[in-house]
Scaffold this motif. Structure first.
Motif, PDB file in Angstrom:
ATOM      1  N   ILE A  34      -1.550   2.043   6.763  1.00 24.58           N
ATOM      2  CA  ILE A  34      -0.438   2.887   6.295  1.00 24.58           C
ATOM      3  C   ILE A  34       0.704   1.848   6.535  1.00 24.58           C
ATOM      4  O   ILE A  34       1.094   0.827   7.486  1.00 24.58           O
ATOM      5  CB  ILE A  34      -0.101   3.710   7.632  1.00 24.58           C
ATOM      6  N   ARG A  35       1.756   1.933   5.444  1.00 26.07           N
ATOM      7  CA  ARG A  35       2.729   0.998   5.265  1.00 26.07           C
ATOM      8  C   ARG A  35       3.803   1.877   4.944  1.00 26.07           C
ATOM      9  O   ARG A  35       3.797   3.043   4.654  1.00 26.07           O
ATOM     10  CB  ARG A  35       2.578   0.171   4.109  1.00 26.07           C
ATOM     11  N   ALA A  36       5.268   1.310   4.892  1.00 20.30           N
ATOM     12  CA  ALA A  36       6.439   2.038   4.838  1.00 20.30           C
ATOM     13  C   ALA A  36       7.373   1.236   3.933  1.00 20.30           C
ATOM     14  O   ALA A  36       7.349  -0.067   3.935  1.00 20.30           O
ATOM     15  CB  ALA A  36       7.128   2.534   5.979  1.00 20.30           C
ATOM     16  N   GLN A  37       8.073   1.942   2.874  1.00 20.71           N
ATOM     17  CA  GLN A  37       8.842   1.242   2.042  1.00 20.71           C
ATOM     18  C   GLN A  37      10.029   2.006   2.004  1.00 20.71           C
ATOM     19  O   GLN A  37      10.008   3.413   1.863  1.00 20.71           O
ATOM     20  CB  GLN A  37       8.404   0.975   0.765  1.00 20.71           C
ATOM     21  N   SER A  38      11.036   1.389   1.870  1.00 14.40           N
ATOM     22  CA  SER A  38      12.471   2.085   1.577  1.00 14.40           C
ATOM     23  C   SER A  38      13.444   1.206   0.709  1.00 14.40           C
ATOM     24  O   SER A  38      14.199   0.102   1.213  1.00 14.40           O
ATOM     25  CB  SER A  38      13.383   2.425   3.121  1.00 14.40           C
ATOM     26  N   ASP A  39      13.391   1.160  -0.619  1.00 20.71           N
ATOM     27  CA  ASP A  39      13.956   0.271  -1.363  1.00 20.71           C
ATOM     28  C   ASP A  39      15.518   0.117  -0.903  1.00 20.71           C
ATOM     29  O   ASP A  39      16.230   1.047  -0.576  1.00 20.71           O
ATOM     30  CB  ASP A  39      14.029   0.906  -2.781  1.00 20.71           C
ATOM     31  N   PRO A  40      15.606  -1.219  -0.988  1.00 18.03           N
ATOM     32  CA  PRO A  40      14.922  -2.474  -1.510  1.00 18.03           C
ATOM     33  C   PRO A  40      14.078  -2.935  -0.395  1.00 18.03           C
ATOM     34  O   PRO A  40      13.574  -4.027  -0.632  1.00 18.03           O
ATOM     35  CB  PRO A  40      16.014  -3.247  -1.912  1.00 18.03           C
ATOM     36  N   ALA A  41      13.900  -2.493   0.733  1.00 17.16           N
ATOM     37  CA  ALA A  41      13.263  -2.944   1.913  1.00 17.16           C
ATOM     38  C   ALA A  41      11.718  -2.623   1.610  1.00 17.16           C
ATOM     39  O   ALA A  41      11.294  -1.254   1.685  1.00 17.16           O
ATOM     40  CB  ALA A  41      13.669  -2.471   3.465  1.00 17.16           C
ATOM     41  N   ARG A  42      11.008  -3.293   1.298  1.00 19.24           N
ATOM     42  CA  ARG A  42       9.566  -3.195   0.843  1.00 19.24           C
ATOM     43  C   ARG A  42       8.514  -3.707   2.019  1.00 19.24           C
ATOM     44  O   ARG A  42       7.292  -3.702   1.644  1.00 19.24           O
ATOM     45  CB  ARG A  42       9.237  -3.811  -0.391  1.00 19.24           C
ATOM     46  N   GLN A  43       9.063  -4.337   2.964  1.00 20.47           N
ATOM     47  CA  GLN A  43       7.921  -4.967   4.123  1.00 20.47           C
ATOM     48  C   GLN A  43       7.947  -3.937   5.377  1.00 20.47           C
ATOM     49  O   GLN A  43       9.103  -3.661   5.686  1.00 20.47           O
ATOM     50  CB  GLN A  43       8.461  -6.375   4.467  1.00 20.47           C
ATOM     51  N   SER A  44       7.089  -3.857   5.751  1.00 22.57           N
ATOM     52  CA  SER A  44       6.894  -3.042   7.049  1.00 22.57           C
ATOM     53  C   SER A  44       5.613  -3.581   7.952  1.00 22.57           C
ATOM     54  O   SER A  44       4.825  -4.418   7.376  1.00 22.57           O
ATOM     55  CB  SER A  44       6.584  -1.480   6.778  1.00 22.57           C
TER      56      SER A  44
END
Length: 925
Positions: A771-781
């Motif tokens: 499971i990963r998360a992204q919130s543009d422009p932050a794409r690393q989790s």
């Protein structure tokens, strides 16, 4: 009568009571609060004239110390509900003893109302003698911070920061602290109604335009304006111990206004749907806050109209304060509708403003004051603000116009039932607010105590803390500061101090004073770093110049040669900027210098402090500066903070709360997720309720789950480019992928609350998932791993180690955006639940009766049927009206639904009947 028949009738009565109890519980209306009850009792005792008077908040000219002051006519003859104290009307005294004089003035006003209530009057309808009830005055003012021209009381109180300075801290706790100081000090004076703070959103600054908000805003992001507004309101309520009400302004928002709203009705080209996104968002926040202390007491409704309000760009509303249709549509929105049902007050902006006079008659020759007030009331305003401009040219003065208007209202009240109903509804809201503020209507409870003035002026440490946290390095980038300013000014270096300076008076007969004069800045520098404080600077090292002197030299260099000489010999040019006033050429003097004499400042250290909004310089101007700081307020603690910044004693901590085109700072980009961050992820299982419960699983090892088991996850706080939590509503995507993220199995899109996003997954396919998360422009989790066995109960084929978490999970409750909030909670029953429970109880009771009847026990059949029916309905009643502990227990045992609960109760009742029959037979034997 035989005992069995008596018993049967009693049982029937009990059954009926049990049957009807849930209906009774559902039919009860919500009880009124104590202030509402108080208000209704007071309203019932008021005459039509007194009810009408409660609707008016009136400005007056001069101080109220003299017994023949015009305001006492309004109190005695019109029974006005409140007064407004303004600097421009000479209501506020000046001088060293100004706070004491102002408190005495307010005490005199409240006492005049109390004395009037002691006079017997003759009821015109009944002819009976009556004593009107004492209803205290609302005493209002505006004190938005930053001194002149935004504050009405300029002497004796703590100098507070502007809203924009508070916004630049990005710390709601500091907004609350400022509100506490203001609430404490205004309550000590006897002021009980604040017209502010402003909740307008500076989404797109318009430097130099008539509609420019300047520092009269918490910032350009609607979420953060709402957060600061809630905290500020909480502070005022707590600081005043609930004795000062807060009326936020300027509803529905001045954002996008095309002209000065004081002189002409402004027009905004936006639809209602667009308003919800930006302008209305802060007002939504302060009318729906979970903490009652953060809820605004009222909304100040502005005279602003909208083009395209209904979606038709060619249609324009009347000013919202006068437009019943637009006003009703706005108040029908949630949370405004719920806020209104709980006593939320709407207050019109000044109905005597030039903008309103010109709206009704562009020639300004005629002003039908009573019609303006009528239109404002019928539009939906509860409290009508009548300024000094509320004056019919046919009347000798403003008090006469006010009296005539109230007389018209009283006559219409007696002849128009619909109008009377509207007056009563508005008066009830005004009285509810007064009951909430004062508790009891006694003179001692209302009047401020003389010894309360000891708290005044004691909050400067809060203002200085805001100044430190708000100070922002706008240019150059913070990492480049060391190379641009290697050291503070040295002894012997010449410093030219340039500032606009601002002259003001507390009253028309008070001596003039100056704010932000170059001489004041020099005194601060000498106090901190001059003789006796390290001797880093000396008086002869400074040359103070005003913008007026600079502009005069630029217009005629030969007439003012000393200005050029001072600038040529300067090592430092330190500038204090305010706003740009189109009507004051001197306010543009520094920009004029940069354009006309750029060589004169070459090789000099030019440091500019923006003591107002930070966007009045363009990119070309800023490129010529050594350093550009945002301070956002000219209050004395901010001037001291500027001095300490100049000498590098403190470092800038704040961040720009509005967009600044001159440095390419876009607020929307700044408040978006920082792409450099790694979004933290964790499991979102509820915490264990018992010591024996399984611990929350680790995030460093794969989580073993059964197929289709719900797995909740959440992010940590996602931060923006300035390191603050992203605004609510920021979109986050949760991804369920194969190891390494090569293939996406599921994608869930949710939005943040308080910087955190939540979601849940159900995985059916066996194997190892991530499971990963992204919130543009932050794409690393961070990455969470899930391990699903091939079949439930069998060991997984994967050889990797993991943590098994098999505690049963309740079904997830999706949010509107698709995330997970919490396991479902027990809901209150409704009509269908009642009918289902009734049917179950009747069927079990009828079955018990028929079974006994077939065995020849008709009497016991009646008893068993009634007991079964009564037991079923009694159990349902517990579910319907029971406390949280009972309903939680029923839910935990699996009996949270009405039919199951009724069946359980009916069987228990039948068991009691069978036991009774067995005991009776045994006793006979």
């Amino acid at each position: 009568m035989r005992p069995s028949r008596r018993w049967a009738k009693a049982a029937l009565l009990v059954a009926l009571v049990v049957w009807l109890a849930p209906l009774h519980a559902r039919a009860q209306p919500a009880p009124e609060s104590r202030p509402e009850q108080c208000a209704r009792q007071v309203l019932a005792r008021l005459s039509p004239e007194e009810r009408v008077g409660q609707l008016f908040l009136v400005a007056f000219q001069g101080e109220a110390q003299a017994t023949d002051a015009p305001v006492y006519r309004l109190i005695a003859q019109a029974h006005v509900g409140g007064v407004v104290l303004l600097r421009a009307n000479d209501n506020i005294p000046g001088g060293e003893d100004a706070p004491r004089a102002l408190q005495d003035e307010i005490r005199a006003l409240q006492r005049a109302v109390w004395i009037e209530a002691q006079q017997e009057t003759l009821d015109p309808e009944s002819g009976e003698v009556r004593y009107p009830p004492y209803v205290p005055l609302l005493v209002a003012t505006a004190q938005d911070g930053d001194g002149y021209p935004h504050d009405q009381i300029l002497e004796g109180m703590t100098p507070l920061p502007s809203p924009l300075a508070i916004g630049a801290t990005w710390q709601p706790d500091l907004a609350r602290a400022v509100g506490e100081v203001l609430g404490r000090e205004t309550a000590a004076l006897g002021i009980n109604l604040l017209l502010g703070p402003p909740l307008d959103v500076a989404a797109t600054p318009h430097p130099g335009s008539p509609g420019d908000l300047g520092i009269d805003t918490f910032g350009g992001d609607p979420y953060w304006v709402g957060q600061m507004g809630k905290a500020y309101i909480q502070g005022v309520h707590q600081g005043s111990s609930g004795h000062v009400a807060v009326v936020v302004k300027h509803f529905p928002g001045y954002t996008g206004s095309d002209r000065s709203p004081a002189d002409e009705v402004a027009t905004v080209r936006k639809s209602l749907e667009q308003l919800k996104q930006i302008e209305l968002a802060p007002f939504f926040a302060v009318t729906s806050a979970a903490n009652p202390a953060q809820v605004a007491d009222g909304l100040l409704v502005s005279h602003i109209r909208y083009q395209g309000f209904q979606g038709n760009i060619r249609a324009t509303t009347r000013p919202v304060s006068l437009d019943p249709q637009a006003f009703t549509q706005l108040m029908a929105l949630q949370p405004f509708a719920a806020w209104r049902t709980h006593g939320g007050l709407t207050v019109s902006d000044d109905l005597g403003s030039r903008a309103i006079r010109r709206f009704y008659d562009p020639t300004e020759q005629r002003f039908d004051a009573f019609l303006v007030a009528r239109d404002a009331l019928l539009a939906g305003n509860d409290l009508l603000y009548l300024g000094m401009g509320f004056h019919d040219p046919n009347d000798p003065d403003q008090p006469t116009t006010v009296l005539n208007t109230l007389k018209y209202f009283s006559q219409k009240y007696r002849t128009d039932p619909a109008f009377a109903q509207r007056v009563d509804a508005a008066a009830l809201r005004v009285l509810t607010l007064k009951c909430r503020l004062f508790g009891s209507f006694t003179l001692n409870a209302v009047q401020p105590q003389p010894d309360a003035l000891a708290v005044l002026g004691k909050g400067s440490d809060v203002t200085f803390q805001v100044a430190q946290q708000a100070a922002t390095l706008i240019s150059p980038a913070p990492t480049d500061l060391e190379s641009v300013l290697p050291s503070p000014p040295q002894r012997g270096e010449h410093i030219v101090l340039l500032s606009e300076g601002l002259s003001y008076q507390q009253c028309s007969t008070c001596p003039p004073q100056e704010a932000l004069s170059p001489g004041d800045f020099q005194q601060v520098l000498l106090r901190l770093y001059g003789p006796g404080s390290g001797q880093q600077v000396r008086p002869q090292d400074f040359t103070p110049l005003t913008f007026a002197q600079l502009e005069a030299w630029l217009d005629d260099p030969a007439a003012h040669p000393s200005v050029r000489q001072s600038l040529r010999r300067a090592d430092w040019v330190v500038v204090g900027l305010l706003d740009v006033n189109p009507h004051d050429p001197a306010s543009r003097a520094f920009r004029h210098l940069l354009d006309a004499q750029p060589g004169l400042l070459r090789n000099k250290k030019v440091v500019v402090f923006a003591f107002n909004a930070p966007y009045y310089l363009d990119a070309t101007d800023i490129s010529k500066l050594s350093a550009y700081y945002g301070l956002y307020s000219k209050a004395p603690p901010f001037v001291e903070a500027a001095a300490r910044l100049l000498f590098r004693e403190i470092a800038p901590q704040g961040a720009l709360p509005v967009s600044v085109g001159g440095v390419g700072y876009d607020l929307i980009t700044a408040t978006s997720p920082d792409p450099k961050q790694v979004i933290p992820l964790t499991w979102d299982f509820p915490p264990p309720q018992e010591a024996s419960a399984a611990a929350t699983p680790s995030v460093t090892e794969p989580l073993r789950v059964q197929p289709d088991q719900t797995v909740p996850v959440r992010t940590g706080v996602i931060v923006d480019h300035n390191g603050h939590p992203v605004p609510d509503g920021t979109v986050v995507r949760f991804l369920l992928t194969t190891p390494g993220g090569d293939q996406v199995q599921q994608s869930v899109e949710v939005t943040t609350t308080d910087g955190i996003a939540r979601a849940s997954f159900q995985v059916a396919e066996p194997g190892l998932w991530e499971i990963r998360a992204q919130s543009d422009p932050a794409r690393q989790s961070q990455v969470l791993a899930i391990e699903v066995p091939g079949k439930p109960g069998e060991a997984t084929a994967s050889p990797q180690a993991g943590v098994e978490f098999t505690t049963p999970l309740p079904a997830a409750t999706p949010t509107p955006a698709g995330g997970v909030l919490a396991p479902p909670q027990h809901r209150r029953v409704d009509g269908m639940d009642y009918l289902a429970a009734l049917l179950v109880a009747l069927l079990v009771g009828w079955g018990a009766y028929r079974g006994a009847l077939q065995q020849g026990m008709a009497r016991w059949g009646v008893r068993w049927g009634l007991l079964a029916f009564s037991g079923g309905m009694a159990a349902y009643s517990v579910l319907a009206v029971g406390g949280k502990a009972v309903t939680a227990a029923l839910q935990r045992w699996g009996y949270a639904t009405a039919p199951v609960t009724a069946l359980l109760g009916a069987l228990v009742g039948l068991a009691v009947g069978l036991l009774w029959r067995a005991l009776t037979r045994r006793r006979r034997e």
